[in-house]
Design a protein around this motif. Structure first.
Motif, PDB file in Angstrom:
ATOM      1  N   ARG A 208       0.679  -1.184  -0.057  1.00 16.66           N
ATOM      2  CA  ARG A 208      -0.036  -0.190  -0.071  1.00 16.66           C
ATOM      3  C   ARG A 208       0.828   1.269   0.023  1.00 16.66           C
ATOM      4  NH1 ARG A 208      -5.151  -0.946   0.223  1.00 16.66           N
ATOM      5  NH2 ARG A 208      -5.315   1.086  -0.716  1.00 16.66           N
ATOM      6  N   ILE A 209       2.138   1.082  -0.186  1.00 13.31           N
ATOM      7  CA  ILE A 209       3.065   2.212  -0.648  1.00 13.31           C
ATOM      8  C   ILE A 209       3.617   2.098  -1.816  1.00 13.31           C
ATOM      9  CG2 ILE A 209       5.192   3.371   0.269  1.00 13.31           C
ATOM     10  CD1 ILE A 209       2.988   3.213   2.524  1.00 13.31           C
ATOM     11  N   PRO A 210       3.252   3.205  -2.886  1.00  9.61           N
ATOM     12  CA  PRO A 210       2.644   4.500  -2.402  1.00  9.61           C
ATOM     13  C   PRO A 210       1.105   4.229  -2.080  1.00  9.61           C
ATOM     14  CG  PRO A 210       2.967   4.387  -4.604  1.00  9.61           C
ATOM     15  CD  PRO A 210       3.549   3.030  -4.140  1.00  9.61           C
ATOM     16  N   TYR A 211       0.667   5.157  -1.110  1.00 14.28           N
ATOM     17  CA  TYR A 211      -0.741   4.865  -0.683  1.00 14.28           C
ATOM     18  C   TYR A 211      -1.690   5.896  -1.704  1.00 14.28           C
ATOM     19  CZ  TYR A 211      -5.226   5.256   1.561  1.00 14.28           C
ATOM     20  OH  TYR A 211      -6.652   5.219   1.890  1.00 14.28           O
ATOM     21  N   GLU A 212      -2.762   5.054  -2.018  1.00 13.26           N
ATOM     22  CA  GLU A 212      -4.057   5.463  -3.059  1.00 13.26           C
ATOM     23  C   GLU A 212      -5.198   4.880  -2.584  1.00 13.26           C
ATOM     24  OE1 GLU A 212      -4.263   6.740  -7.333  1.00 13.26           O
ATOM     25  OE2 GLU A 212      -4.728   4.659  -7.177  1.00 13.26           O
ATOM     26  N   GLU A 213      -6.097   5.407  -2.324  1.00 14.42           N
ATOM     27  CA  GLU A 213      -7.522   4.819  -1.873  1.00 14.42           C
ATOM     28  C   GLU A 213      -7.711   3.969  -2.994  1.00 14.42           C
ATOM     29  OE1 GLU A 213     -11.858   5.188  -0.335  1.00 14.42           O
ATOM     30  OE2 GLU A 213     -10.619   7.130  -0.260  1.00 14.42           O
ATOM     31  N   GLU A 284     -12.615  -1.700   4.911  1.00 13.27           N
ATOM     32  CA  GLU A 284     -11.213  -2.046   4.536  1.00 13.27           C
ATOM     33  C   GLU A 284     -10.224  -0.961   4.267  1.00 13.27           C
ATOM     34  OE1 GLU A 284     -11.435  -5.664   1.997  1.00 13.27           O
ATOM     35  OE2 GLU A 284     -13.077  -6.446   3.173  1.00 13.27           O
ATOM     36  N   GLU A 285     -10.845  -0.049   3.428  1.00 13.92           N
ATOM     37  CA  GLU A 285      -9.914   0.829   2.811  1.00 13.92           C
ATOM     38  C   GLU A 285      -9.780   1.896   4.021  1.00 13.92           C
ATOM     39  OE1 GLU A 285      -8.151   1.600  -0.330  1.00 13.92           O
ATOM     40  OE2 GLU A 285      -8.493  -0.564  -0.152  1.00 13.92           O
ATOM     41  N   ALA A 286     -10.981   2.029   4.738  1.00 13.75           N
ATOM     42  CA  ALA A 286     -10.827   3.127   6.064  1.00 13.75           C
ATOM     43  C   ALA A 286      -9.811   2.695   6.880  1.00 13.75           C
ATOM     44  CB  ALA A 286     -12.113   3.497   6.427  1.00 13.75           C
ATOM     45  N   ILE A 287      -9.916   1.420   7.077  1.00 10.96           N
ATOM     46  CA  ILE A 287      -8.652   0.899   8.000  1.00 10.96           C
ATOM     47  C   ILE A 287      -7.485   1.129   7.462  1.00 10.96           C
ATOM     48  CG2 ILE A 287      -7.781  -1.429   9.030  1.00 10.96           C
ATOM     49  CD1 ILE A 287     -10.730  -2.401   9.114  1.00 10.96           C
ATOM     50  N   THR A 288      -7.212   0.825   6.295  1.00 18.38           N
ATOM     51  CA  THR A 288      -5.968   0.995   5.543  1.00 18.38           C
ATOM     52  C   THR A 288      -5.345   2.347   5.545  1.00 18.38           C
ATOM     53  OG1 THR A 288      -6.391  -0.904   4.013  1.00 18.38           O
ATOM     54  CG2 THR A 288      -4.609   0.710   3.550  1.00 18.38           C
ATOM     55  N   ARG A 289      -6.338   3.637   5.369  1.00 21.96           N
ATOM     56  CA  ARG A 289      -5.932   4.779   5.317  1.00 21.96           C
ATOM     57  C   ARG A 289      -5.544   5.156   6.668  1.00 21.96           C
ATOM     58  NH1 ARG A 289      -7.231   9.830   3.091  1.00 21.96           N
ATOM     59  NH2 ARG A 289      -8.500   8.785   1.317  1.00 21.96           N
ATOM     60  N   LEU A 290      -6.238   4.702   7.729  1.00 25.46           N
ATOM     61  CA  LEU A 290      -5.879   5.150   9.172  1.00 25.46           C
ATOM     62  C   LEU A 290      -4.622   4.683   9.534  1.00 25.46           C
ATOM     63  CD1 LEU A 290      -8.477   4.879  12.131  1.00 25.46           C
ATOM     64  CD2 LEU A 290      -6.103   4.059  12.261  1.00 25.46           C
ATOM     65  N   LEU A 291      -4.252   3.473   9.255  1.00 23.67           N
ATOM     66  CA  LEU A 291      -3.040   2.583   9.801  1.00 23.67           C
ATOM     67  C   LEU A 291      -1.950   3.362   8.894  1.00 23.67           C
ATOM     68  CD1 LEU A 291      -3.848  -0.967  10.162  1.00 23.67           C
ATOM     69  CD2 LEU A 291      -3.254   0.554  11.792  1.00 23.67           C
ATOM     70  N   VAL A 292      -2.076   3.341   7.417  1.00 24.93           N
ATOM     71  CA  VAL A 292      -0.805   3.992   6.573  1.00 24.93           C
ATOM     72  C   VAL A 292      -0.459   5.499   7.177  1.00 24.93           C
ATOM     73  CG1 VAL A 292      -0.293   4.740   4.391  1.00 24.93           C
ATOM     74  CG2 VAL A 292      -1.172   2.527   4.710  1.00 24.93           C
ATOM     75  N   ASN A 309       0.167   8.849  -2.978  1.00 23.95           N
ATOM     76  CA  ASN A 309       0.110   9.068  -4.416  1.00 23.95           C
ATOM     77  C   ASN A 309      -0.373  10.337  -4.690  1.00 23.95           C
ATOM     78  OD1 ASN A 309       0.889   7.036  -6.245  1.00 23.95           O
ATOM     79  ND2 ASN A 309      -1.377   7.209  -6.959  1.00 23.95           N
ATOM     80  N   PRO A 310       0.385  10.876  -5.878  1.00 21.76           N
ATOM     81  CA  PRO A 310      -0.361  12.274  -6.266  1.00 21.76           C
ATOM     82  C   PRO A 310      -1.846  12.464  -6.477  1.00 21.76           C
ATOM     83  CG  PRO A 310       1.683  11.604  -7.558  1.00 21.76           C
ATOM     84  CD  PRO A 310       1.235  10.340  -6.615  1.00 21.76           C
ATOM     85  N   THR A 311      -2.396  11.272  -6.385  1.00 21.92           N
ATOM     86  CA  THR A 311      -3.808  11.289  -6.534  1.00 21.92           C
ATOM     87  C   THR A 311      -4.482  11.737  -5.520  1.00 21.92           C
ATOM     88  OG1 THR A 311      -4.017   8.883  -6.578  1.00 21.92           O
ATOM     89  CG2 THR A 311      -3.916   9.917  -8.740  1.00 21.92           C
ATOM     90  N   GLU A 312      -4.016  11.440  -4.471  1.00 21.74           N
ATOM     91  CA  GLU A 312      -4.517  11.793  -3.141  1.00 21.74           C
ATOM     92  C   GLU A 312      -4.018  13.116  -2.788  1.00 21.74           C
ATOM     93  OE1 GLU A 312      -6.336   9.844  -0.734  1.00 21.74           O
ATOM     94  OE2 GLU A 312      -6.447   8.348  -2.426  1.00 21.74           O
ATOM     95  N   VAL A 313      -5.092  14.056  -2.127  1.00 20.98           N
ATOM     96  CA  VAL A 313      -4.841  15.374  -1.979  1.00 20.98           C
ATOM     97  C   VAL A 313      -4.137  15.705  -0.849  1.00 20.98           C
ATOM     98  CG1 VAL A 313      -5.950  17.600  -1.221  1.00 20.98           C
ATOM     99  CG2 VAL A 313      -7.090  15.900  -2.705  1.00 20.98           C
ATOM    100  N   GLU A 314      -4.374  14.963   0.389  1.00 18.96           N
ATOM    101  CA  GLU A 314      -3.440  15.122   1.533  1.00 18.96           C
ATOM    102  C   GLU A 314      -3.497  13.925   2.499  1.00 18.96           C
ATOM    103  OE1 GLU A 314      -4.969  18.452   3.820  1.00 18.96           O
ATOM    104  OE2 GLU A 314      -6.877  17.485   3.770  1.00 18.96           O
ATOM    105  N   ALA A 315      -2.662  13.752   3.381  1.00 20.50           N
ATOM    106  CA  ALA A 315      -2.541  12.924   4.539  1.00 20.50           C
ATOM    107  C   ALA A 315      -3.281  13.132   5.712  1.00 20.50           C
ATOM    108  CB  ALA A 315      -1.206  12.409   5.029  1.00 20.50           C
ATOM    109  N   THR A 316      -4.718  13.125   5.643  1.00 16.32           N
ATOM    110  CA  THR A 316      -5.532  13.585   6.618  1.00 16.32           C
ATOM    111  C   THR A 316      -5.197  13.115   8.015  1.00 16.32           C
ATOM    112  OG1 THR A 316      -7.094  11.515   5.882  1.00 16.32           O
ATOM    113  CG2 THR A 316      -7.525  13.615   4.903  1.00 16.32           C
ATOM    114  N   SER A 317      -5.613  13.901   9.035  1.00 16.97           N
ATOM    115  CA  SER A 317      -5.438  13.558  10.460  1.00 16.97           C
ATOM    116  C   SER A 317      -5.817  12.244  10.838  1.00 16.97           C
ATOM    117  CB  SER A 317      -5.767  14.816  11.139  1.00 16.97           C
ATOM    118  OG  SER A 317      -7.414  14.591  11.241  1.00 16.97           O
TER     119      SER A 317
END
Length: 489
Positions: A208-213, A284-292, A309-317
């Motif tokens: 999942r690195i690079p990370y993209e939902e 499952e994707e929400a779990i991944t986003r949180l952990l990554v 990944n450039p397609t993701e706007v930002e690393a949310t809190s």
């Protein structure tokens, strides 16, 4: 460039003349096409389903004329034969018009314009993941040029589509899509698709690195793999197809794919079709986003460009990601409740219908059937199991010969490396769940054993190594199910 040995090359008639468009009879009704898509478990190419689509004229030249001066972001990659995938985080990007792209592509000129720093002989350009609704925001009538309704998805058109424009060599690294299945309409040029079934996921070394939902990437450059580092890849079953203009490729849920442009200019239009399984996949994707996001920002809060990944706007809190996870779980339960109500209503309706039919049957004169019910059922099952024919061609595994590298590319496009050949032939039409259960556990064990054998014991475990385990698709699936069960209790 011709299709490699073993590839499924689909050829068919070009789009019909304008005066014949209205008379074109499609090989499948919308209902039949949708039924095939919702039940088919292997990639396939549809012929003659888009001969009357106005979008067949969406060549790069045509689009440049209806989008004059429109700035589009192009991803610039190297025409290299490295064994490391060219992830989007390692590429360069330019803002350019389609006119500039065509000038650079055909004249091989980099002396001016946005492509001036990119030698055509060394770079490819790709305008990928371009949402049609964003490109044509002031030309909404053009959405009707794309007619996914011909596949039974009523109301779906260009508004729900994505555009891809690339030069020779442009490609997407091997990945699977977490959500939905995929329909791809090839407009201009040819693209070669390398596909691998979901049950081969452990052999693709997911990361999942690079990370993209919604995207799970492979660590492997599948057209030039490093088999010393990734030996289990030899067991992956490659399916290769060269998609030509006018054809539509169906990619089932969770099939891995690497896609490369093999002509000077290629244009594709695709649409991801939502599926029932997407509701849990979002958890499952929400779990991944949180952990990554939690682990990678803790490691280095100021360097998200290296893993996001450039397609993701930002690393949310962390707070935002927890809220996202709770929303995904709540949405899943809302869907379950709604589905249950519909199911109960359907059951009641069906029960009343059956009672009424029973009354009608008893009041009628008994008529001897003209054919055996079992025979009729068998015929229906055969038709449902084998939808293939001249207008629907299955993408089959590539030949048995082992691949050999020539200049960094495969002489053969793929191989079925799996030992138990007969088992795989029988699995072609199995359900997704059956296929996953049959191979995944042994594959994981083999991958772990292989990794332990080739990785030196003194190697430090990195954050990425830990994430490869924590957010492995099989792990997040189990975690999501445990979360759902816990909430349900």
């Amino acid at each position: 460039m011709a299709a490699g040995a073993g590839a499924t090359t689909v050829t068919g008639p070009a789009a019909g003349a304008g005066e014949e468009e209205d008379e074109h009879v499609k090989p499948f009704t919308p209902e039949k096409a949708k039924g095939i898509i919702m039940s088919l478990q292997q990639p396939a190419v549809f012929y003659n389903m888009a001969l009357d689509w106005p979008a067949q004229h969406w060549t790069a030249k045509h689009l440049s004329e209806i989008l004059p001066g429109k700035q589009i972001r192009f991803r610039m990659g190297m025409k290299s034969t490295d064994t490391v995938p060219q992830f989007e985080t390692t590429c360069h990007y330019v803002e350019a018009t389609l006119e500039e792209f065509l000038t650079w592509n055909y004249d091989h000129s980099s002396t001016f314009g946005s492509f001036r720093d990119y030698d055509y002989s060394k770079f490819w350009a790709y305008a990928d993941y371009k949402y049609v609704v964003d490109l044509f925001e002031d030309k909404t009538d053009i959405f009707q040029d794309v007619r996914w309704s011909d596949f039974g998805f009523h109301g779906r058109n260009g508004r729900e589509s994505t555009l891809w424009i690339g030069s020779l060599g442009a490609h997407t690294p091997c990945h699977l899509d977490s959500y939905g299945c995929n329909l791809v309409f090839q407009v201009q040029g040819r693209k070669r698709w390398h596909l691998f079934p979901p049950e081969d996921t452990p052999f693709l070394y997911p990361t999942r690195i690079p990370y993209e939902e919604s995207s799970v990437f492979s660590k492997i450059n599948v057209v030039n793999p490093d088999l010393k580092r990734f030996p289990q890849f030899q067991k992956a079953r490659r399916h290769v197809v060269t998609l030509s203009p006018g054809q539509i490729l169906f990619v089932p849920r969770h099939w891995w794919h690497y896609v490369e442009s093999i002509d000077p200019v290629t244009v594709s239009i695709n649409s991801w079709i939502e599926l029932e399984e997407d509701h849990q996949a979002r958890v499952e994707e929400a779990i991944t986003r949180l952990l990554v996001c939690a682990l990678k920002t803790a490691e280095d809060p100021h360097n998200t460009a290296s893993w996001l990944n450039p397609t993701e706007v930002e690393a949310t809190s962390h707070e935002v990601n927890c809220h996202y996870l709770n929303r995904a779980v709540s949405a899943l339960f809302d869907h379950y409740r709604t589905s249950k109500i519909v199911e109960i209503q359907a059951f009641r309706t069906n029960r009343e219908y059956v009672k009424k039919e029973d009354l009608n049957v008893h009041s009628c004169v008994e008529v001897e059937p003209t054919s055996s019910p079992d025979l009729t059922l068998e015929t229906v099952e055969q038709e449902a199991a084998s939808p293939f024919g001249p207008d629907l061609v299955a993408v089959l595994p590539s030949p048995e010969d082992p691949p050999t590298e020539v200049g960094g590319m495969f002489e053969n496009d793929g191989k079925d490396f799996v030992d138990k050949e007969e088992e795989h032939v029988g699995e072609l039409h199995c359900t997704k769940k059956q296929r996953m259960i049959s191979k995944s556990e042994n594959a994981v064990d083999e991958q772990i054993a292989s990794n332990s054998a080739v990785v030196p014991s003194q190697t430090l475990i990195s954050t990425d190594d830990l994430l490869d385990c924590l957010v492995n698709p099989q792990v997040t699936k189990i975690v999501a199910q445990l979360l759902i069960q816990g909430r349900n209790l």
